[in-house]
Design an enzyme around this catalytic site. Sequence first.
Site, PDB file in Angstrom:
ATOM      1  N   LYS A  13       0.778  -1.170  -0.023  1.00 17.00           N
ATOM      2  CA  LYS A  13       0.028   0.067   0.117  1.00 17.00           C
ATOM      3  C   LYS A  13       0.788   1.243   0.044  1.00 17.00           C
ATOM      4  O   LYS A  13       2.108   1.298   0.112  1.00 17.00           O
ATOM      5  CB  LYS A  13      -1.050  -0.216   1.244  1.00 17.00           C
ATOM      6  N   TYR A  53     -12.173  -2.834  -3.674  1.00 21.92           N
ATOM      7  CA  TYR A  53     -12.862  -2.906  -2.533  1.00 21.92           C
ATOM      8  C   TYR A  53     -14.357  -3.023  -2.571  1.00 21.92           C
ATOM      9  O   TYR A  53     -14.878  -2.469  -1.318  1.00 21.92           O
ATOM     10  CB  TYR A  53     -12.638  -1.751  -1.544  1.00 21.92           C
ATOM     11  N   ASN A 120      -2.061   0.006   6.933  1.00 25.05           N
ATOM     12  CA  ASN A 120      -1.584  -1.257   7.552  1.00 25.05           C
ATOM     13  C   ASN A 120      -0.484  -1.898   6.288  1.00 25.05           C
ATOM     14  O   ASN A 120      -0.440  -3.279   6.341  1.00 25.05           O
ATOM     15  CB  ASN A 120      -2.628  -2.206   7.856  1.00 25.05           C
ATOM     16  N   HIS A 123      -2.042  -5.568   1.334  1.00 26.85           N
ATOM     17  CA  HIS A 123      -3.366  -6.187   1.147  1.00 26.85           C
ATOM     18  C   HIS A 123      -2.753  -7.577   0.775  1.00 26.85           C
ATOM     19  O   HIS A 123      -1.965  -7.849  -0.169  1.00 26.85           O
ATOM     20  CB  HIS A 123      -4.012  -5.526  -0.040  1.00 26.85           C
ATOM     21  N   GLU A 134      -9.450 -10.289  -7.881  1.00 28.66           N
ATOM     22  CA  GLU A 134      -8.381  -9.315  -7.924  1.00 28.66           C
ATOM     23  C   GLU A 134      -7.426  -9.396  -8.696  1.00 28.66           C
ATOM     24  O   GLU A 134      -6.710  -8.120  -9.392  1.00 28.66           O
ATOM     25  CB  GLU A 134      -7.818  -9.403  -6.422  1.00 28.66           C
TER      26      GLU A 134
HETATM   27  P1  IDP Z   1      -7.894  -6.966   5.487  1.00 28.71           P
HETATM   28  O1  IDP Z   1      -7.026  -6.026   4.491  1.00 28.71           O
HETATM   29  O2  IDP Z   1      -7.116  -7.330   6.602  1.00 28.71           O
HETATM   30  O3  IDP Z   1      -8.470  -8.063   4.789  1.00 28.71           O
HETATM   31  P2  IDP Z   1     -10.451  -5.667   5.634  1.00 28.71           P
HETATM   32  O4  IDP Z   1     -11.527  -5.909   6.708  1.00 28.71           O
HETATM   33  O5  IDP Z   1     -10.657  -6.565   4.401  1.00 28.71           O
HETATM   34  O6  IDP Z   1      -9.062  -5.998   6.082  1.00 28.71           O
HETATM   35  O7  IDP Z   1     -10.459  -4.139   5.038  1.00 28.71           O
HETATM   36  C1  IDP Z   1      -9.551  -3.689   4.036  1.00 28.71           C
HETATM   37  C2  IDP Z   1      -8.848  -2.516   4.618  1.00 28.71           C
HETATM   38  O8  IDP Z   1      -9.741  -1.340   4.850  1.00 28.71           O
HETATM   39  C3  IDP Z   1      -7.965  -2.672   5.673  1.00 28.71           C
HETATM   40  O9  IDP Z   1      -6.693  -3.351   5.141  1.00 28.71           O
HETATM   41  C4  IDP Z   1      -7.597  -1.431   6.003  1.00 28.71           C
HETATM   42  O10 IDP Z   1      -6.728  -0.905   5.164  1.00 28.71           O
HETATM   43  C5  IDP Z   1      -9.123  -0.794   5.913  1.00 28.71           C
HETATM   44  N1  IDP Z   1      -9.843  -0.820   6.965  1.00 28.71           N
HETATM   45  C6  IDP Z   1     -10.820  -1.788   7.672  1.00 28.71           C
HETATM   46  N2  IDP Z   1     -11.269  -1.591   8.619  1.00 28.71           N
HETATM   47  C7  IDP Z   1     -11.039  -0.350   8.888  1.00 28.71           C
HETATM   48  C8  IDP Z   1     -11.571   0.747   9.840  1.00 28.71           C
HETATM   49  O11 IDP Z   1     -12.273   0.358  10.544  1.00 28.71           O
HETATM   50  N3  IDP Z   1     -11.278   1.972   9.669  1.00 28.71           N
HETATM   51  C9  IDP Z   1     -10.282   2.274   8.837  1.00 28.71           C
HETATM   52  N4  IDP Z   1      -9.802   1.468   7.609  1.00 28.71           N
HETATM   53  C10 IDP Z   1     -10.211   0.224   7.963  1.00 28.71           C
HETATM   54 MG    MG Z   2      -9.783  -8.105   3.302  1.00 26.85          MG
END
Ligand code: IDP
Ligand code: MG
Length: 140
Positions: A13, A53, A120, A123, A134
């Site tokens: 990212k 997304y 984080n 992805h 994807e």
């Molecule tokens: P993942 O990347 O661990 O699969 P997902 O729940 O699919 O997590 O969420 C996609 C991305 O959205 C996350 O990696 C993070 O960057 C962002 N994200 C997820 N939950 C939140 C939130 O509560 N606040 C802000 N960003 C979030």
């Molecule tokens: Mg995810």
Amino acid sequence: MTTEIEETLVIVKPDGVARNLTGEILRRIEAKGYQLVDIRMLLADRELLEKHYAEHEGKPFFESLVEFMQSGPVIAVRVAGHRVIEGFRSLAGSTDPSSAAPGTIRGDLGRDWGLAVQQNLVHGSDAPESAARELALWFG
Ligand code: IDP
Ligand code: MG
């Protein structure tokens, strides 16, 4: 025992690229024994990110997530290996870097910079169906 080779989509990212962590992230993937099959650096556009997304559309963090993902270049990687979809999710660690386990990419290298769990670093596709979808989006 099956030895079928899977493929997954990994994205470094914008925070990972900006912090010069691309090499370290790819190093961990290769050290685990997975193959880097294809790689591209790009500035993702809104259309691509909305499709990528789509499952999160309507959630409170969706808009800000799509903006963050457009804030700088990303590295998209096609990664292959036995059980790589599950395996990379394990290398990445849980979504929130503040609570992700030490030893994982998010646990070792990520932290909460004030934007909750948005930044984080990586992805990774979460299932064979999403990996296929994807990979088609990012690599055509
Ligand atoms: P993942 O990347 O661990 O699969 P997902 O729940 O699919 O997590 O969420 C996609 C991305 O959205 C996350 O990696 C993070 O960057 C962002 N994200 C997820 N939950 C939140 C939130 O509560 N606040 C802000 N960003 C979030
Ligand atoms: Mg995810």
